[in-house]
Write a protein that holds these residues in place. Structure first.
Motif, short mmCIF file in Angstrom:
data_model
loop_
_atom_site.label_atom_id
_atom_site.label_comp_id
_atom_site.label_asym_id
_atom_site.label_seq_id
_atom_site.Cartn_x
_atom_site.Cartn_y
_atom_site.Cartn_z
N MET A 303 0.83 -1.21 0.00
CA MET A 303 0.00 0.00 0.00
C MET A 303 0.86 1.25 0.00
SD MET A 303 -3.23 -0.13 -0.38
CE MET A 303 -3.77 1.43 0.33
N THR A 304 1.99 1.20 0.69
CA THR A 304 2.90 2.34 0.70
C THR A 304 3.42 2.61 -0.70
OG1 THR A 304 3.57 1.89 2.98
CG2 THR A 304 5.05 3.24 1.65
N VAL A 305 3.84 1.56 -1.39
CA VAL A 305 4.33 1.72 -2.77
C VAL A 305 3.22 2.26 -3.66
CG1 VAL A 305 5.16 0.49 -4.81
CG2 VAL A 305 6.11 -0.04 -2.55
N TYR A 306 2.02 1.69 -3.54
CA TYR A 306 0.93 2.10 -4.42
C TYR A 306 0.51 3.55 -4.16
CZ TYR A 306 -3.17 1.70 -7.36
OH TYR A 306 -4.09 1.90 -8.36
N LEU A 307 0.41 3.93 -2.91
CA LEU A 307 -0.06 5.27 -2.59
C LEU A 307 0.97 6.35 -2.90
CD1 LEU A 307 -1.84 4.57 0.82
CD2 LEU A 307 -2.96 5.24 -1.31
N VAL A 349 13.72 5.59 -3.45
CA VAL A 349 13.14 6.57 -2.53
C VAL A 349 11.88 6.00 -1.88
CG1 VAL A 349 12.18 8.90 -2.33
CG2 VAL A 349 14.13 8.49 -3.84
N LEU A 350 11.12 5.20 -2.64
CA LEU A 350 9.96 4.54 -2.05
C LEU A 350 10.36 3.65 -0.88
CD1 LEU A 350 7.75 3.49 -5.11
CD2 LEU A 350 7.07 4.96 -3.21
N PHE A 351 11.48 2.94 -1.04
CA PHE A 351 11.98 2.10 0.05
C PHE A 351 12.32 2.96 1.27
CE2 PHE A 351 15.67 0.29 2.28
CZ PHE A 351 15.07 -0.85 2.79
N LEU A 352 12.96 4.10 1.04
CA LEU A 352 13.30 4.98 2.16
C LEU A 352 12.04 5.50 2.85
CD1 LEU A 352 16.26 7.07 0.65
CD2 LEU A 352 16.37 5.05 2.12
N ALA A 358 5.54 2.52 6.32
CA ALA A 358 5.00 1.18 6.03
C ALA A 358 4.38 0.54 7.26
CB ALA A 358 6.09 0.28 5.47
N ARG A 359 4.79 0.96 8.44
CA ARG A 359 4.23 0.36 9.65
C ARG A 359 2.72 0.61 9.78
NH1 ARG A 359 3.96 4.24 13.88
NH2 ARG A 359 4.84 6.26 13.31
N PHE A 360 2.23 1.66 9.10
CA PHE A 360 0.79 1.93 9.16
C PHE A 360 -0.02 0.88 8.41
CE2 PHE A 360 2.71 6.17 9.81
CZ PHE A 360 2.14 6.48 11.04
#
Length: 420
Positions: A303-307, A349-352, A358-360
C-alpha cells in the motif's frame, strides 16, 4: 538466539502460504510504478501551458499490450484468493463479517489516511511556497489518479463474506448473475450515452473478477490440465479481440478501466490461466531464499508503494521544468532510456519512505471491540467516498483536507475504543 527466533518467525509466516500468489501481488504493484512512469510525461506546450502527455498510450502496439500489461484484473484475482483465506481464518477464530471487514478497512484505510494528511500537507506547502496555482492543481489532480483502486478494493472486501457464501452454495448462479449484470450495465451505457451509468459496474466487474480468486482458492481451477488452461487463455483473449473488433468496446484496456467493462473480466480469466500455466516455474522461484526475502520485504509495503509512487514519478517527470535543456524531451529515444534510472530512483526513494510509513499498513496497534454493523457501514462509506471522488473529479487542494478528515474518521470508527 535472535537469529533462531527470526528463523522461527520466518517459518511461521511462510507456513500455509501460496508464495507464488504473493510474488504476483508484489510484481503487479511494482509494474504499476513502471507503467505510470511511462504514461506520465510532463510537457510544456508551445503556449507555455504545462500538461501531461501519455507517451506509451500513443504507441500503435499499446492496445494489445494492455491486455497483458493491465494487471489490475490479475491483482483482484489474487486479492480474491487472499480474501478467501482471510475469511476462512476469521471464521476459524469465531469471527464474522464485521471483524473481517474491520480488519481490511484498517489495513487499507490507515496508510491511506496518513497519505492524505502528509501528501496533502506537501501540496499545500508547495502552493504556499510559491508554486504556481495551475501547477499545484495539476499536481493535486494527478496524485489522485491511482486512488480508484482503494474504492474498488474496499467494496470487494465488504462484499467478500457474502460472495464467498454464495460461491459455496450457488457458484454458477452467482457468476452468471454478476456477468449478466455487467452486460446490462454496458448496454445501458451505450444506449443512453451516459458514461456515469457505467459506474454501477464497480459493484459487478471487480467482484466478479474476485470470484476467479475464489475458484483459485477452492482448487477448482487447479484441477484444469495445461491444455485446458492454454485453451481457456486463448478463448478469453480471443473474446476480447472479437469485442474490440466489433466496436462495442475499446481494444485499449486503459480506456475500459474506469468505468470498468466486460473485457476486464475476460482479461482476468486469460491472465489467471496464464498464471496457472506459469505457476510451476513461479513456485520454483519462490522456493529460493532470495525470492522469499524480496517478497517478504516488499509484501509488507504494498500500500505504501501504491499510494506514494505517483508523487515520486511526478517529481522525476517534473525535472524537465528544472533542467529543460538537460532532461530529454518527452517521447524521444533518450527519454525512453531515461525511464530506467528514473524508475530505479523512484523505487529507492519509495523504500526509504517505507521505513517511516509502512508500519501503518499493519493498522492501529490497539483496537476496541468490533463496532456495530451501522458504524462499520458509516466507516466504509467515509473510506470509499474520497478515492471515488478522486477517480471521478480528481483531487484539488480542498479535496486533500476533506479526504484526510473522512479517511481518518473511517479509521477511528473502525478502530473502536481500545480497552484501557
Amino acid at each position: 538466539m535472535s537469529a533462531a527466533v527470526s528463523l522461527e518467525e520466518r517459518e511461521r509466516l511462510l507456513a500455509g502460504r501460496d508464495l507464488s500468489i504473493d510474488l504476483v501481488r508484489v510484481c503487479c504493484v511494482l509494474l504499476v510504478v513502471v507503467l505510470h512512469s511511462l504514461m506520465l510525461g510532463l510537457t510544456v506546450w508551445p503556449d507555455g501551458a504545462i500538461g501531461w502527455r501519455n507517451v506509451v498510450q500513443e504507441q500503435p502496439w499499446f492496445a494489445v499490450a494492455s491486455w497483458f500489461g493491465q494487471l489490475m484484473p490479475l491483482f483482484f484475482v489474487v486479492g480474491g484468493f487472499a480474501s478467501w483465506q482471510g475469511w476462512r481464518s476469521t471464521v476459524r477464530r469465531g469471527g464474522g463479517a464485521g471483524e473481517f471487514f474491520r480488519a481490511r478497512l484498517l489495513r487499507l484505510g490507515t496508510p491511506a489516511a496518513v497519505w492524505f494528511v502528509l501528501v496533502g500537507g506537501l501540496v499545500w506547502a508547495a502552493a504556499g511556497a510559491g508554486l504556481p496555482m495551475p501547477v499545484a492543481q495539476l499536481l493535486a489532480k494527478g496524485l489522485g489518479m491511482p486512488l480508484w483502486f482503494l474504492a474498488a478494493y474496499l467494496l470487494c472486501q465488504a462484499a467478500a463474506p457474502l460472495l464467498i457464501r454464495l460461491h459455496e452454495r450457488h457458484r454458477s448462479a452467482t457468476i452468471l448473475g454478476l456477468a449478466a449484470g455487467i452486460v446490462v450495465v454496458d448496454a445501458l451505457r451505450r444506449v443512453t450515452g451516459v458514461q456515469e451509468v457505467g459506474l454501477a459496474n464497480l459493484l459487478l466487474v471487480w467482484p466478479l473478477v474476485q470470484q476467479l480468486g475464489f475458484l483459485l482458492a477452492d482448487g477448482t481451477l487447479a484441477r484444469l490440465r495445461r491444455p485446458a488452461l492454454a485453451g481457456l487463455a486463448a478463448a478469453a483473449f480471443g473474446a476480447v479481440g472479437v469485442l474490440a473488433s466489433s466496436g462495442l468496446y475499446s481494444p485499449d484496456m486503459l480506456d475500459d478501466l474506469n468505468p470498468p467493462t466486460l473485457p476486464l473480466v475476460l482479461i482476468g480469466v486469460g491472465q489467471t490461466a496464464l498464471f496457472l500455466l506459469a505457476k510451476p516455474g513461479l513456485d520454483a522461484v519462490m522456493s529460493t531464499r532470495p525470492a522469499q526475502a524480496f517478497v517478504g520485504l516488499a509484501g509488507t509495503r504494498m500500500m505504501t508503494v501504491y499510494l506514494w509512487h505517483l508523487l515520486l514519478v511526478i517529481a522525476v517527470a517534473g525535472s524537465v521544468l528544472l533542467a529543460p535543456g538537460v532532461v530529454p524531451a518527452v517521447g524521444t529515444t533518450a527519454w525512453w532510456f531515461a525511464r530506467i534510472p528514473g524508475d530505479l530512483v523512484v523505487l529507492f526513494v519509495l523504500f526509504l519512505i517505507s521505513l517511516g510509513v509502512a508500519r501503518f499498513e499493519r493498522g492501529p496497534r490497539r483496537v476496541g471491540p468490533v463496532p456495530s454493523a451501522p458504524a462499520l457501514v458509516v466507516a466504509g462509506v467515509l473510506a470509499v467516498v474520497p478515492p471515488f471522488w478522486a477517480m471521478e473529479a480528481g483531487l484539488d487542494l480542498a479535496g486533500f483536507v476533506w479526504g484526510a478528515a473522512a479517511m481518518s474518521a473511517a479509521v477511528l470508527i473502525a478502530r473502536g475504543r481500545p480497552a484501557a
